[in-house]
Design a protein around this motif. Structure first.
Motif, PDB file in Angstrom:
ATOM      1  N   LYS A 187      -6.283  12.265  -6.958  1.00 21.87           N
ATOM      2  CA  LYS A 187      -5.305  11.533  -5.781  1.00 21.87           C
ATOM      3  C   LYS A 187      -6.141  11.988  -4.621  1.00 21.87           C
ATOM      4  O   LYS A 187      -6.013  11.003  -3.587  1.00 21.87           O
ATOM      5  CB  LYS A 187      -4.174  12.019  -5.751  1.00 21.87           C
ATOM      6  CG  LYS A 187      -3.094  11.262  -6.922  1.00 21.87           C
ATOM      7  CD  LYS A 187      -1.744  12.032  -6.890  1.00 21.87           C
ATOM      8  CE  LYS A 187      -0.869  11.248  -7.888  1.00 21.87           C
ATOM      9  NZ  LYS A 187       0.620  11.793  -7.880  1.00 21.87           N
ATOM     10  N   GLN A 197       0.778  -1.056  -0.302  1.00 21.78           N
ATOM     11  CA  GLN A 197      -0.049   0.040   0.020  1.00 21.78           C
ATOM     12  C   GLN A 197       0.847   1.136  -0.166  1.00 21.78           C
ATOM     13  O   GLN A 197       2.050   1.262   0.689  1.00 21.78           O
ATOM     14  CB  GLN A 197      -0.815   0.019   1.171  1.00 21.78           C
ATOM     15  CG  GLN A 197      -2.099   1.009   1.293  1.00 21.78           C
ATOM     16  CD  GLN A 197      -2.964   0.953   2.514  1.00 21.78           C
ATOM     17  OE1 GLN A 197      -2.937   0.006   3.164  1.00 21.78           O
ATOM     18  NE2 GLN A 197      -3.842   1.846   2.719  1.00 21.78           N
ATOM     19  N   ARG A 198       0.523   2.154  -0.748  1.00 19.36           N
ATOM     20  CA  ARG A 198       1.265   3.391  -0.874  1.00 19.36           C
ATOM     21  C   ARG A 198       1.291   4.300   0.357  1.00 19.36           C
ATOM     22  O   ARG A 198       0.408   4.361   1.215  1.00 19.36           O
ATOM     23  CB  ARG A 198       0.533   4.462  -2.051  1.00 19.36           C
ATOM     24  CG  ARG A 198       1.529   5.557  -2.086  1.00 19.36           C
ATOM     25  CD  ARG A 198       0.727   6.549  -3.213  1.00 19.36           C
ATOM     26  NE  ARG A 198       0.772   6.106  -4.623  1.00 19.36           N
ATOM     27  CZ  ARG A 198       1.583   5.984  -5.349  1.00 19.36           C
ATOM     28  NH1 ARG A 198       2.638   6.696  -5.336  1.00 19.36           N
ATOM     29  NH2 ARG A 198       1.512   5.353  -6.706  1.00 19.36           N
ATOM     30  N   SER A 236      -6.066   5.842  -8.294  1.00 17.39           N
ATOM     31  CA  SER A 236      -4.978   6.028  -9.251  1.00 17.39           C
ATOM     32  C   SER A 236      -5.502   6.739 -10.370  1.00 17.39           C
ATOM     33  O   SER A 236      -6.601   6.510 -10.919  1.00 17.39           O
ATOM     34  CB  SER A 236      -4.604   4.546  -9.503  1.00 17.39           C
ATOM     35  OG  SER A 236      -3.717   4.376 -10.770  1.00 17.39           O
ATOM     36  N   THR A 292       7.974   4.826  -9.959  1.00 17.97           N
ATOM     37  CA  THR A 292       7.630   4.442  -8.308  1.00 17.97           C
ATOM     38  C   THR A 292       8.733   4.789  -7.788  1.00 17.97           C
ATOM     39  O   THR A 292       8.586   4.756  -6.356  1.00 17.97           O
ATOM     40  CB  THR A 292       6.907   3.414  -8.391  1.00 17.97           C
ATOM     41  OG1 THR A 292       7.654   2.310  -8.933  1.00 17.97           O
ATOM     42  CG2 THR A 292       5.511   3.253  -9.303  1.00 17.97           C
TER      43      THR A 292
END
Length: 769
Positions: free
Chosen positions: A546, A134-135, A551, A293
């Motif tokens: 965002k 998870q970000r 996404s 990323t």
């Protein structure tokens, strides 16, 4: 021709007194400096080859190992455990024996350490779990992994330093690929069709699939990448239809800014920028490409090697990609004439002002094209077999061969276009559509579609690119803003002694002219059928998306599917390009964006389900899309594996009804996100005008859409939509209007407090619909 005589190093005449030899000191000096430049490049390549070959260690670390071993031996300790004594040469003195054997052992130890470090780095780069976290929440395992990658990555890597440490692309299990495939087509088939396909898939998995997989795994052990060479050959090079529109793609200039309206000046800075970029590329001074990323993870840079000095050569059965180590000139087309423009004077590159001056000479040249020369480029725009036959018959000898070689061996191709393009006039939207079509196919004869890329400079100073697709995928090309003086010309001085650009000569026979006309007719029909629409969506961008915790790419993909469903009343097989450059020589993989989850969301929204239900389904569809994208990037995609299994079956001479049916399924919606290459070049917050409109490509299916999009900054998204006029069910403008509305409707669903769209956007959407 006068310019031809300037290249002669010496002249001689026979007289009664003997031979009168006249040397041209200027020409000899030119030859000497040119050779000196060539040797400098060879030495740079050799030095970079050594540095890259021992990476992640450095050449100086060898001396450190040698000194350390000698120091331990001086202290009467044997770190080799007797190996040094065994490799001593008895013909030398005792002291020399010790030193030589210690150096040999140190060298072997050094290479062993390099091999160990490289293998460790390769294993570390094979870890992809970080992508599925998870970000903003990194696990302890990933934190340790990041630290180890930094340790084993060495310092100050060159462009190709990581190539030997990148992992090979893995071959997925047949059962996993078949399972994912059936899941991807479930929403597109009726129950009877799906049951039949499931039966074919099960039969393939239990019988022929395992046999084909064995050969594929054998190739994966031997080759750098089990996909890329077959993908290049069978998808691109063996295609016999025109590469114009069907394969080549384009890239646009700044959307709102034209640095100078002077055509030659804009070309001078642009060509000089490409030249400086190539110089950095050859010297490997560019930083290794990293994952978007994470700045830790390197991407394969192999595609950069063929960016310049490369052409696609036609063949009757298959084309070939030819690359030359160096080229000191570019090929220029203007008003039906071809020129050879040298980019170096002695051993130095021409300045932007000097390039501008040389190009202005071409623009001012009043000479007409020779017979058949004007539309010669149409051969590269038509079908490949006629072009291959014409090349062999009419361009294999004499002046035609020399001129064709000059074009094919050029660093790249340049077109000085007489048209004006860009966002301009009373209808800027329509002007963007014309701009896109011009870059995609032009007049069908004023681009050389076989070159790795062609730079197009328009009369009003706008520029663009047309790129051939087989050698690479969407190359990263950086253009520096070099500046202009108050009059709009390039800065700097001009060497008045520069020789004029050389006009290429041709001898085009009537039979060859007939073939040119036939190829032009094929290309013109294809170009006329292309329906293109380009628009900027400025109501919101990734910043707003965002904030809704979704996404941006998944959001756009869902909007494209929603728009297609509203446009055609059905779902379709959807292609989204994903890169696989986490692996050595990786290129692309397909993300099958149309999923069970995306279809469930669209059906609920269009069926009038409640807001909470639709919002929940939208988030589920977004998470599913992100998961599909990550699997594609990490080598667990569907389509490249099935494609390679199909190639193996053809080599073995066996038929698979399952593979045959899978490979024949049409992609009615083909999409791709254009990466932003300008982030480090311009401050897009304070200077939002310096943004590109991105690029696009032609439709993949006769009855489908091709959609390219680029997310610019926080508040803008640009879309390029293509289809064919010959299909009554498709319309690029109508579909563009549906995309606008879908983007707005989805935001309203996620964030009900979002402001209403502006009147301009509303009127444009209604107009398109």
């Amino acid at each position: 021709m006068a310019e031809a005589h300037q290249a002669v190093a010496f002249q001689f005449t026979v007289t009664p007194e003997g031979i009168d030899l006249q040397l041209s000191h200027q020409a000899l000096t030119e030859i000497y400096l040119s050779g000196l430049r060539s040797w400098k490049k060879k030495l740079i390549r050799l030095k970079n080859g050594v540095i890259t070959g021992v990476y992640p260690a450095s050449p100086s670390s060898w001396l450190f190992v040698v000194i350390a071993i000698l120091a331990t031996m001086y202290m009467r300790s044997d770190p080799s455990m007797g190996l040094i004594a065994k490799i001593q040469d008895q013909s030398l003195s005792a002291q020399c024996q010790t030193v030589v054997s210690a150096v040999l052992f140190s060298t072997l130890l050094w290479f062993s350490l390099i091999f160990t470090m490289r293998m460790c780095l390769k294993q570390l780069l094979s870890y992809h779990h970080w992508m599925f976290e998870q970000r903003g929440k990194m696990s302890n395992t990933t934190k340790v992994w990041v630290a180890l990658v930094r340790i084993f990555s060495g310092r100050q890597p060159l462009l190709y330093s990581y190539q030997g440490s990148l992992p090979n692309q893995p071959v997925p299990a047949v059962k996993d690929t078949v399972k994912r495939y059936l899941e991807s087509v479930r929403p597109l088939m009726t129950p009877d069709e799906f049951e039949r396909m499931t039966s074919l898939a099960t039969q393939f998995e239990s019988s022929l699939g395992n046999r084909l997989q064995w050969y594929l795994k054998l190739k994966a052990l031997w080759a750098s990448n089990y996909v890329s060479d077959w993908w290049e050959e069978y998808i691109y090079l063996r295609g016999r239809s025109p590469i114009m529109v069907n394969s080549n793609y384009y890239g646009m200039d700044f959307l709102y800014v034209t640095p100078t309206p002077i055509q030659a000046a804009r070309a001078g800075n642009t060509l000089h920028a490409f030249l400086m970029y190539r110089r950095k590329l050859n010297r490997e001074e560019l930083k290794p490409v990293s994952s978007t990323t994470s700045t830790v993870i390197p991407l394969c840079a192999a595609q950069c090697e063929r960016m310049f000095n490369t052409t696609r050569t036609p063949g009757e059965e298959t084309d070939t990609v030819q690359h030359w180590q160096d080229s000191d000139y570019v090929a220029v087309y203007h008003r039906g004439r071809y020129f050879r423009l040298r980019m170096y004077s002695s051993s130095r590159p021409l300045s932007p002002r000097e390039i501008e001056s040389q190009l202005q000479r071409i623009l001012d040249d009043p000479s007409p094209p020779s017979l058949g020369e004007e539309k010669l480029g149409a051969l590269t725009a038509g079908d490949r077999i006629p072009w291959a036959k014409a090349r062999k018959e009419y361009f294999s000898l004499g002046v035609n061969k020399r001129s064709l070689d000059c074009i094919e061996k050029a660093a790249f191709f340049v077109t000085l276009d007489d048209d004006e393009q860009g966002m301009m006039g009373e209808d800027p939207a329509a002007s963007l559509d014309r701009y896109a079509k011009s870059l995609l196919h032009g007049k069908c004869y004023d681009r050389w579609f076989d070159k790795s890329f062609s730079v197009v400079i328009y009369k009003n100073g706008k520029i663009g690119l047309n790129a051939e697709h087989s050698w690479a995928d969407a190359p990263v090309v950086c253009l520096w803003k070099l500046g202009y003086n108050e009059e709009g010309h390039c800065k700097g001085e001009v060497d008045a002694s520069l020789p004029r650009p050389q006009r290429l000569s041709w001898d085009i026979t009537p039979e060859c002219q007939e073939q040119i006309s036939q190829s032009l007719a094929v290309a013109q029909a294809l170009a006329d059928d292309v329906d293109f629409h380009v628009f900027s969506f400025r109501d919101f961008g990734k910043g707003r998306i965002k904030k809704c915790r979704i996404s941006p790419d998944a959001y756009i993909q869902l909007a494209l599917q929603l728009a297609y469903y509203r446009d055609r009343g059905m779902f379709c097989l959807t292609y989204e390009a994903s890169m696989t450059r986490l692996f050595r020589e990786g290129r692309t993989e397909t993300v099958r964006s149309c999923s069970n989850e995306s279809c469930a969301f669209i059906k609920a929204l269009e069926g009038g389900e409640g807001v909470e239900v639709c919002r929940r389904l939208l988030r589920q569809a977004s998470e599913k899309h992100q998961n599909l994208y990550k699997h594609a990037m990490t080598g667990a995609g569907i389509d490249r594996h099935l494609f390679c299994l199909y190639v193996v079956s053809k080599y073995l001479g066996v038929d698979s009804p399952f593979l045959k049916e899978v490979l024949s399924e049409p992609w009615h919606l083909s999409t791709s996100q254009t990466p932003v290459q300008q982030v480090e070049l311009f401050d897009m917050v304070n200077h939002p005008e310096y943004i590109s409109c991105g690029g696009g490509f032609g439709p993949v299916a006769d009855d489908g859409y091709g959609v390219s999009y680029i997310i610019m900054g926080e508040n803008m998204m640009n879309f390029h939509i293509s289809c064919k006029h010959s299909c009554p069910q498709t319309s690029s403008h109508k579909y563009g209007g549906q995309i606008r509305q879908a983007l707005l409707d989805m935001l309203q669903l996620l964030c009900p407090d979002q402001r209403e769209p502006s009147r301009t956007d509303q009127s444009q959407t209604k107009k398109d619909l």
